[in-house]
Design a protein around this motif. Structure first.
Motif, PDB file in Angstrom:
ATOM      1  N   LEU A 181     -32.401  -9.979  -3.141  1.00 21.29           N
ATOM      2  CA  LEU A 181     -33.425  -8.095  -2.715  1.00 21.29           C
ATOM      3  C   LEU A 181     -33.562  -8.615  -1.450  1.00 21.29           C
ATOM      4  O   LEU A 181     -33.807  -7.495  -0.244  1.00 21.29           O
ATOM      5  CB  LEU A 181     -34.839  -8.277  -3.436  1.00 21.29           C
ATOM      6  N   ALA A 182     -33.970  -9.745  -0.469  1.00 21.99           N
ATOM      7  CA  ALA A 182     -34.284 -10.733   0.790  1.00 21.99           C
ATOM      8  C   ALA A 182     -33.412  -9.799   1.428  1.00 21.99           C
ATOM      9  O   ALA A 182     -33.498  -9.979   3.474  1.00 21.99           O
ATOM     10  CB  ALA A 182     -35.786 -11.586   0.698  1.00 21.99           C
ATOM     11  N   VAL A 183     -32.116 -10.493   0.894  1.00 16.63           N
ATOM     12  CA  VAL A 183     -30.871 -10.379   1.932  1.00 16.63           C
ATOM     13  C   VAL A 183     -30.523  -8.671   1.908  1.00 16.63           C
ATOM     14  O   VAL A 183     -30.379  -8.709   2.958  1.00 16.63           O
ATOM     15  CB  VAL A 183     -29.607 -11.345   1.451  1.00 16.63           C
ATOM     16  N   ARG A 184     -31.256  -8.092   1.240  1.00 19.37           N
ATOM     17  CA  ARG A 184     -31.101  -6.132   1.240  1.00 19.37           C
ATOM     18  C   ARG A 184     -31.620  -5.854   2.381  1.00 19.37           C
ATOM     19  O   ARG A 184     -30.850  -5.158   3.252  1.00 19.37           O
ATOM     20  CB  ARG A 184     -30.594  -5.874   0.213  1.00 19.37           C
ATOM     21  N   ASP A 185     -32.891  -6.311   2.178  1.00 17.92           N
ATOM     22  CA  ASP A 185     -33.810  -6.142   3.410  1.00 17.92           C
ATOM     23  C   ASP A 185     -33.654  -6.653   4.825  1.00 17.92           C
ATOM     24  O   ASP A 185     -33.639  -5.648   5.615  1.00 17.92           O
ATOM     25  CB  ASP A 185     -35.662  -6.636   3.055  1.00 17.92           C
ATOM     26  N   LYS A 186     -33.218  -7.679   4.495  1.00 16.65           N
ATOM     27  CA  LYS A 186     -32.777  -8.251   6.104  1.00 16.65           C
ATOM     28  C   LYS A 186     -31.167  -7.938   7.217  1.00 16.65           C
ATOM     29  O   LYS A 186     -31.011  -7.916   8.015  1.00 16.65           O
ATOM     30  CB  LYS A 186     -32.905  -9.663   6.065  1.00 16.65           C
ATOM     31  N   HIS A 187     -30.000  -8.071   5.385  1.00 13.70           N
ATOM     32  CA  HIS A 187     -28.746  -7.767   6.192  1.00 13.70           C
ATOM     33  C   HIS A 187     -28.338  -6.560   5.191  1.00 13.70           C
ATOM     34  O   HIS A 187     -28.029  -7.020   4.199  1.00 13.70           O
ATOM     35  CB  HIS A 187     -28.190  -9.364   6.309  1.00 13.70           C
ATOM     36  N   PRO A 188     -28.981  -5.508   5.487  1.00 15.56           N
ATOM     37  CA  PRO A 188     -28.533  -4.756   4.771  1.00 15.56           C
ATOM     38  C   PRO A 188     -27.064  -3.957   4.513  1.00 15.56           C
ATOM     39  O   PRO A 188     -26.649  -3.499   3.890  1.00 15.56           O
ATOM     40  CB  PRO A 188     -29.218  -3.025   5.053  1.00 15.56           C
ATOM     41  N   ASP A 189     -26.373  -4.548   5.439  1.00 16.70           N
ATOM     42  CA  ASP A 189     -25.133  -3.943   5.304  1.00 16.70           C
ATOM     43  C   ASP A 189     -24.549  -5.068   4.542  1.00 16.70           C
ATOM     44  O   ASP A 189     -22.779  -5.560   4.043  1.00 16.70           O
ATOM     45  CB  ASP A 189     -24.082  -4.516   6.645  1.00 16.70           C
ATOM     46  N   THR A 190     -24.530  -6.179   4.040  1.00 17.54           N
ATOM     47  CA  THR A 190     -24.432  -7.356   3.120  1.00 17.54           C
ATOM     48  C   THR A 190     -23.920  -6.746   2.071  1.00 17.54           C
ATOM     49  O   THR A 190     -25.339  -6.365   1.326  1.00 17.54           O
ATOM     50  CB  THR A 190     -25.355  -8.773   3.280  1.00 17.54           C
ATOM     51  N   ALA A 191     -23.124  -7.032   1.341  1.00 22.17           N
ATOM     52  CA  ALA A 191     -22.924  -6.675  -0.146  1.00 22.17           C
ATOM     53  C   ALA A 191     -23.541  -7.529  -1.054  1.00 22.17           C
ATOM     54  O   ALA A 191     -23.356  -8.824  -0.439  1.00 22.17           O
ATOM     55  CB  ALA A 191     -22.023  -5.731  -1.242  1.00 22.17           C
ATOM     56  N   VAL A 192     -23.967  -7.277  -2.126  1.00 22.12           N
ATOM     57  CA  VAL A 192     -24.929  -8.118  -3.618  1.00 22.12           C
ATOM     58  C   VAL A 192     -24.132  -8.440  -4.795  1.00 22.12           C
ATOM     59  O   VAL A 192     -24.198  -7.296  -5.667  1.00 22.12           O
ATOM     60  CB  VAL A 192     -26.377  -7.968  -3.365  1.00 22.12           C
ATOM     61  N   MET A 193     -23.658  -9.469  -5.124  1.00 22.09           N
ATOM     62  CA  MET A 193     -23.579  -9.687  -6.595  1.00 22.09           C
ATOM     63  C   MET A 193     -23.916 -10.497  -6.906  1.00 22.09           C
ATOM     64  O   MET A 193     -23.822 -11.950  -6.954  1.00 22.09           O
ATOM     65  CB  MET A 193     -21.755  -9.686  -6.702  1.00 22.09           C
ATOM     66  N   VAL A 194     -25.171  -9.905  -8.336  1.00 24.24           N
ATOM     67  CA  VAL A 194     -25.644 -10.716  -9.089  1.00 24.24           C
ATOM     68  C   VAL A 194     -25.181 -11.708 -10.046  1.00 24.24           C
ATOM     69  O   VAL A 194     -24.747 -10.345 -10.933  1.00 24.24           O
ATOM     70  CB  VAL A 194     -27.285  -9.679  -9.502  1.00 24.24           C
ATOM     71  N   LEU A 195     -25.248 -12.429 -10.628  1.00 25.23           N
ATOM     72  CA  LEU A 195     -24.898 -13.130 -11.806  1.00 25.23           C
ATOM     73  C   LEU A 195     -25.668 -13.315 -12.869  1.00 25.23           C
ATOM     74  O   LEU A 195     -26.960 -13.731 -11.801  1.00 25.23           O
ATOM     75  CB  LEU A 195     -23.686 -14.107 -11.628  1.00 25.23           C
ATOM     76  N   SER A 196     -25.784 -13.380 -14.309  1.00 24.45           N
ATOM     77  CA  SER A 196     -27.076 -13.398 -14.978  1.00 24.45           C
ATOM     78  C   SER A 196     -26.610 -13.677 -16.570  1.00 24.45           C
ATOM     79  O   SER A 196     -25.659 -13.599 -16.677  1.00 24.45           O
ATOM     80  CB  SER A 196     -28.041 -12.295 -14.476  1.00 24.45           C
ATOM     81  N   GLN A 197     -27.232 -14.521 -17.014  1.00 22.64           N
ATOM     82  CA  GLN A 197     -27.033 -15.525 -18.423  1.00 22.64           C
ATOM     83  C   GLN A 197     -27.798 -14.531 -19.424  1.00 22.64           C
ATOM     84  O   GLN A 197     -26.348 -14.382 -19.826  1.00 22.64           O
ATOM     85  CB  GLN A 197     -27.850 -16.525 -18.855  1.00 22.64           C
ATOM     86  N   TYR A 198     -28.366 -13.149 -19.211  1.00 24.06           N
ATOM     87  CA  TYR A 198     -29.061 -12.657 -19.681  1.00 24.06           C
ATOM     88  C   TYR A 198     -29.133 -11.451 -18.792  1.00 24.06           C
ATOM     89  O   TYR A 198     -29.222 -11.787 -18.187  1.00 24.06           O
ATOM     90  CB  TYR A 198     -30.147 -12.962 -20.492  1.00 24.06           C
ATOM     91  N   VAL A 199     -28.810 -10.162 -20.122  1.00 23.34           N
ATOM     92  CA  VAL A 199     -29.206  -8.672 -19.038  1.00 23.34           C
ATOM     93  C   VAL A 199     -31.843  -9.358 -19.048  1.00 23.34           C
ATOM     94  O   VAL A 199     -32.056  -9.122 -19.398  1.00 23.34           O
ATOM     95  CB  VAL A 199     -29.102  -7.606 -19.523  1.00 23.34           C
ATOM     96  N   GLU A 200     -31.773  -9.045 -17.423  1.00 26.68           N
ATOM     97  CA  GLU A 200     -33.095  -9.102 -16.982  1.00 26.68           C
ATOM     98  C   GLU A 200     -33.465  -7.179 -16.379  1.00 26.68           C
ATOM     99  O   GLU A 200     -33.050  -7.223 -15.347  1.00 26.68           O
ATOM    100  CB  GLU A 200     -32.820  -9.787 -15.419  1.00 26.68           C
TER     101      GLU A 200
END
Length: 230
Positions: free
Chosen positions: A82-101
């Motif tokens: 989320l910090a990356v999205r705020d600071k670098h809004p043009d950067t795409a984000v893929m999140v990986l998780s063991q479970y659904v949070e």
């Protein structure tokens, strides 16, 4: 004299990626997978702090982040994303998780609905789909794991806190909205003042109205009740 047409072949630069994953085996495996698929892996980080530093340094097109990272293995990864999205809004984000949070997934998508993905780690095993998902997100698309979508929809259907009130609590809140005191409510419902107080406390809890200076919880609860009556 024969004219010759020279065609210049242009190639798109490789998508630059910064990865954050604390598991050495999974981190190395994803790096090899991405590299073989033509991605430029600028950095692979074991924790959130080094990840943030790497993003600032390399300015990637895409980041791939594990939700749970050291030291507490709770929300470090998603907070960093989320910090990356705020600071670098043009950067795409893929999140990986063991479970659904659910909370984290909602927060991530709410922050921005383009260039974002949330996948369960099990999906990484299907390498072709995983790579396709990364390319989609890097291109500005949104990719959500089917299980994430199911749970978010379920959460949305149960988002109304008033739905959690028991019939008796709803009766108490209705009488509160009519301006009745606890004693008057008790007489109306044929219960003791103590029982009414317990119902009122439960109502405050279910409506997420903790004690707070300057807030009158009774009034706030009534306002929510009247709002759903409109």
């Amino acid at each position: 004299m024969t004219d010759e047409t020279v065609q210049l072949e242009t190639t798109q630069p490789a998508t630059r990626v910064v990865l954050a994953e604390d598991s050495v085996l999974l981190r190395d495996g994803i790096v090899r997978l991405l590299t073989s698929a033509g991605f430029d892996v600028a950095a692979a980080c074991p924790d959130a702090d080094s990840f943030i530093e790497a993003v600032d340094e390399h300015r990637p097109d895409l980041v791939v982040v594990d939700v749970r990272m050291p030291p507490t293995f709770t929300s470090e990864g998603i907070v960093a994303a989320l910090a990356v999205r705020d600071k670098h809004p043009d950067t795409a984000v893929m999140v990986l998780s063991q479970y659904v949070e659910e909370q984290y997934a909602t927060e991530l998508v709410a922050a921005r609905s383009k260039g974002v993905g949330y996948l369960l780690k099990d999906r990484v095993a299907d390498t072709s789909d995983f790579i396709a998902a990364l390319r989609d997100v890097a291109g500005g698309g949104t990719v959500l794991d089917p299980e994430v979508v199911t749970q978010l929809l379920t959460r949305a259907r149960h988002a109304d806190p008033l739905a959690a009130l028991t019939p008796r609590e709803r009766d108490v809140l209705d009488l509160m909205a009519q301006g009745r005191t606890n004693s008057a409510i008790g007489k109306q419902l044929y219960v003791s003042d103590g029982a009414v107080e317990k119902h009122v406390t439960s109502i405050f809890t279910k409506l997420d109205l903790p004690p707070a200076e300057g807030d009158h919880r009774r009034v706030l609860a009534v306002l929510r009740w009247l709002d759903q009556e409109d």
